[in-house]
Scaffold this motif. Structure first.
Motif, PDB file in Angstrom:
ATOM      1  N   LYS A  81      94.664  59.072  43.836  1.00 20.68           N
ATOM      2  CA  LYS A  81      93.296  59.258  43.351  1.00 20.68           C
ATOM      3  C   LYS A  81      92.559  57.926  43.333  1.00 20.68           C
ATOM      4  O   LYS A  81      93.100  56.915  42.902  1.00 20.68           O
ATOM      5  CB  LYS A  81      93.301  59.844  41.934  1.00 20.68           C
ATOM      6  N   THR A  82      91.314  57.942  43.807  1.00 21.87           N
ATOM      7  CA  THR A  82      90.471  56.749  43.728  1.00 21.87           C
ATOM      8  C   THR A  82      89.134  57.122  43.090  1.00 21.87           C
ATOM      9  O   THR A  82      88.575  58.193  43.352  1.00 21.87           O
ATOM     10  CB  THR A  82      90.201  56.143  45.114  1.00 21.87           C
ATOM     11  N   ALA A  83      88.629  56.237  42.241  1.00 23.52           N
ATOM     12  CA  ALA A  83      87.325  56.389  41.613  1.00 23.52           C
ATOM     13  C   ALA A  83      86.679  55.012  41.563  1.00 23.52           C
ATOM     14  O   ALA A  83      87.372  53.984  41.613  1.00 23.52           O
ATOM     15  CB  ALA A  83      87.452  56.973  40.207  1.00 23.52           C
ATOM     16  N   SER A  84      85.362  54.986  41.457  1.00 27.97           N
ATOM     17  CA  SER A  84      84.647  53.712  41.486  1.00 27.97           C
ATOM     18  C   SER A  84      83.723  53.598  40.281  1.00 27.97           C
ATOM     19  O   SER A  84      83.179  54.599  39.796  1.00 27.97           O
ATOM     20  CB  SER A  84      83.834  53.607  42.778  1.00 27.97           C
ATOM     21  N   PHE A  85      83.545  52.354  39.790  1.00 31.84           N
ATOM     22  CA  PHE A  85      82.690  52.063  38.636  1.00 31.84           C
ATOM     23  C   PHE A  85      81.763  50.909  39.003  1.00 31.84           C
ATOM     24  O   PHE A  85      82.216  49.903  39.562  1.00 31.84           O
ATOM     25  CB  PHE A  85      83.522  51.646  37.424  1.00 31.84           C
ATOM     26  N   PHE A  86      80.474  51.019  38.660  1.00 34.60           N
ATOM     27  CA  PHE A  86      79.574  49.903  38.938  1.00 34.60           C
ATOM     28  C   PHE A  86      78.283  50.006  38.146  1.00 34.60           C
ATOM     29  O   PHE A  86      77.835  51.087  37.773  1.00 34.60           O
ATOM     30  CB  PHE A  86      79.248  49.793  40.431  1.00 34.60           C
ATOM     31  N   GLU A  87      77.692  48.826  37.891  1.00 36.26           N
ATOM     32  CA  GLU A  87      76.372  48.727  37.284  1.00 36.26           C
ATOM     33  C   GLU A  87      75.296  48.998  38.335  1.00 36.26           C
ATOM     34  O   GLU A  87      75.519  48.805  39.530  1.00 36.26           O
ATOM     35  CB  GLU A  87      76.125  47.319  36.722  1.00 36.26           C
ATOM     36  N   THR A 143      94.137  49.118  37.968  1.00 40.03           N
ATOM     37  CA  THR A 143      94.583  49.793  36.742  1.00 40.03           C
ATOM     38  C   THR A 143      93.556  49.705  35.610  1.00 40.03           C
ATOM     39  O   THR A 143      93.801  50.236  34.521  1.00 40.03           O
ATOM     40  CB  THR A 143      95.904  49.182  36.268  1.00 40.03           C
ATOM     41  N   SER A 144      92.425  49.027  35.837  1.00 41.51           N
ATOM     42  CA  SER A 144      91.421  48.852  34.780  1.00 41.51           C
ATOM     43  C   SER A 144      90.798  50.198  34.396  1.00 41.51           C
ATOM     44  O   SER A 144      90.743  51.133  35.197  1.00 41.51           O
ATOM     45  CB  SER A 144      90.317  47.897  35.235  1.00 41.51           C
ATOM     46  N   LYS A 145      90.298  50.253  33.141  1.00 45.53           N
ATOM     47  CA  LYS A 145      89.690  51.484  32.641  1.00 45.53           C
ATOM     48  C   LYS A 145      88.357  51.186  31.971  1.00 45.53           C
ATOM     49  O   LYS A 145      88.211  50.179  31.284  1.00 45.53           O
ATOM     50  CB  LYS A 145      90.625  52.180  31.656  1.00 45.53           C
ATOM     51  N   ILE A 146      87.410  52.064  32.176  1.00 46.81           N
ATOM     52  CA  ILE A 146      86.099  52.009  31.539  1.00 46.81           C
ATOM     53  C   ILE A 146      85.797  53.412  30.995  1.00 46.81           C
ATOM     54  O   ILE A 146      85.990  54.413  31.696  1.00 46.81           O
ATOM     55  CB  ILE A 146      84.995  51.586  32.538  1.00 46.81           C
ATOM     56  N   GLU A 147      85.329  53.477  29.773  1.00 49.91           N
ATOM     57  CA  GLU A 147      84.984  54.773  29.186  1.00 49.91           C
ATOM     58  C   GLU A 147      83.703  55.325  29.815  1.00 49.91           C
ATOM     59  O   GLU A 147      82.798  54.568  30.167  1.00 49.91           O
ATOM     60  CB  GLU A 147      84.776  54.637  27.675  1.00 49.91           C
ATOM     61  N   TYR A 148      83.648  56.653  29.960  1.00 48.68           N
ATOM     62  CA  TYR A 148      82.455  57.286  30.527  1.00 48.68           C
ATOM     63  C   TYR A 148      82.266  58.679  29.929  1.00 48.68           C
ATOM     64  O   TYR A 148      83.207  59.293  29.407  1.00 48.68           O
ATOM     65  CB  TYR A 148      82.541  57.371  32.055  1.00 48.68           C
ATOM     66  N   ASN A 258      87.174  49.416  41.951  1.00 49.89           N
ATOM     67  CA  ASN A 258      87.783  50.693  42.285  1.00 49.89           C
ATOM     68  C   ASN A 258      89.027  50.892  41.436  1.00 49.89           C
ATOM     69  O   ASN A 258      89.868  49.999  41.323  1.00 49.89           O
ATOM     70  CB  ASN A 258      88.171  50.746  43.759  1.00 49.89           C
ATOM     71  N   GLN A 259      89.129  52.056  40.844  1.00 56.18           N
ATOM     72  CA  GLN A 259      90.317  52.433  40.082  1.00 56.18           C
ATOM     73  C   GLN A 259      91.189  53.296  41.002  1.00 56.18           C
ATOM     74  O   GLN A 259      90.727  54.315  41.529  1.00 56.18           O
ATOM     75  CB  GLN A 259      89.882  53.235  38.847  1.00 56.18           C
TER      76      GLN A 259
END
Length: 440
Positions: A81-87, A143-148, A258-259
């Protein structure tokens, strides 16, 4: 060890001149004693090779130029699984006071990368980050995590066409679009800091039940952006305009990553819980594993390389090629093989210390050979003479090792299964051409 081949001085010089400079270029000095001696060229393919699988604790993924979104099931590596986080930040904070809101969309431009089955449909779920996308240190990791927030602010089901299509357009919730519009128009938000406090960023998540492909999108500000459309009534017509809110790449800290994760991998990969402890291919059915994004790598050692000194006479390595065989039926058109593999030196704790390069700065690479593909004779050939010569002449007795990984292993999910050193037909093998001369 194969039978020595006795050759003339002239033939030896011809062989040296035909050697590919990019694969090996030793500083070999043929002095008078060499010229007056008997020359032997020995082909050796029986040196012991130790292969193992390691897994890095984490990989930095915030320095990538690629957004990765997708999910698929792999018979060896499990659920990938891949997911992405960005401002995201507006390129303007001004909207005409007479304007009216129209709509808001997210645009994602393909960057031509994909892995696994693009025939299946994918989902992209856009969710709003509930905490700042800012690392506690200097970087984000796989492996980083950000709440959403769990609620979608946009969603698209699509059939990926990464090599044919150009850009995805995803409708964003109008409640959010109207809220952003109002705050900009009424000057409640007038600068970057105020916008960051209000809108912390987004995450792109695959569908829970997706089993298709991981798709790459560009992180260029002209390729990843929300576009807020609005209209202004003029005297005789209505003009349409917009404000772009692109991915933020201009801050003094990284605000993108990318997570990348896997679940339910095979029993051998599940044993890789400590980076410093590799799993020998002798304990994993004579197989070792490679997976980008997750940080799984194959390591190779030559513990008996200095046994070459047991050969009588003075010698040098004329050429060396490491032959690496992917496990048959472990790959297909979807789970494809990379054309090349890069080579990295690692220390005793399995940390990468450097990427191996030639004297001209180009990367040392194993090249995929598909010439006899119809006969299942597919292998990687790694020109390795310089490195083996350095091992042979090393002053330390430490068993030095290197790791095999695809290029861009921090921003892809390519995977591979390769044979270890005990398979009769397809084992990993080092083919050496060793030149020996005996003084009279």
């Amino acid at each position: 060890m194969r039978t020595p081949i006795y050759i003339s001085i002239l033939t030896l010089f011809f062989l040296c001149s035909c050697t590919d400079d990019s694969s090996y270029d030793p500083d070999f000095n043929a002095g008078n004693s060499f010229a007056n001696s008997q020359i032997r060229v020995i082909e050796i393919d029986t040196l012991t090779i130790e292969t193992a699988t390691i897994k890095f604790d984490s990989l930095i993924t915030s320095n990538s130029n690629r957004i990765l979104v997708g999910k698929y099931t792999d018979p060896e590596f499990g659920n990938v699984k891949t997911a992405s986080f960005f401002e995201m930040l507006p390129n303007s904070y001004t909207i005409d006071s007479e304007a009216t809101y129209d709509s808001i969309n997210l645009y994602l431009h393909y960057d031509n990368y994909y892995y696994n089955d693009t025939i299946s449909y994918n989902e992209i779920h856009i969710k709003r980050a509930s905490e700042a996308i800012k690392p506690k240190e200097d970087a984000f990791y796989n492996t980083s995590k950000i709440e959403y927030d769990l609620e979608d602010i946009g969603m698209l089901t699509y059939s990926p066409r990464p090599m044919e299509a150009d850009t995805l357009e995803i409708k964003i919730n109008d409640d959010l679009g109207k809220e952003i519009f109002d705050k900009l128009q009424t000057k409640l938000i007038t600068n970057t800091d105020e916008f960051k406090n209000y809108f912390r960023g987004i995450t792109l998540q695959p569908g829970i039940n997706d089993d298709g492909a991981v798709i790459g999108f560009s992180t260029e500000t002209t390729s990843c952006y929300m576009r807020l459309y609005y209209s202004v009534e003029e005297d005789t017509y209505t003009s349409q305009s917009y404000i772009d809110i692109p991915i933020n790449k201009g801050t003094d800290y990284v605000s993108f990553f990318n997570q990348i994760s896997t679940e339910n991998s095979n029993e051998y990969l599940q044993q890789l819980t400590n980076q410093e402890e590799g799993l020998s291919s002798n304990l994993s059915e004579n197989k070792s594993f490679i997976q980008s994004g997750i940080g799984v790598a194959t390591t190779v050692k030559f513990p008996t390389i200095k046994s070459l000194f047991d050969i009588e006479g003075t010698g040098t390595i004329l050429d060396a090629t490491l032959k690496i065989n992917p496990v048959l039926q472990s790959y297909n058109d979807n789970l494809s093989l990379r054309d090349t593999l890069n080579v990295y030196a690692i220390d005793n704790n399995n940390n990468i210390t450097q990427q191996l390069t030639y004297s001209d700065g180009s990367a040392v690479q194993a090249i995929l050979n598909k010439t006899d593909q119809e006969f299942n004779n597919i292998y990687y050939a790694l020109p390795f003479g310089t490195y083996v010569e350095e091992l042979l002449n090393s002053q330390t007795d430490d068993i030095q090792a290197f790791a095999l990984l695809p290029n861009n292993y921090q921003s892809s999910v390519d995977r591979m299964v390769i044979y270890g050193n005990t398979n009769t037909s397809y084992k990993i093998e080092l083919n050496l051409i060793y030149t020996v001369y005996d003084e009279d």
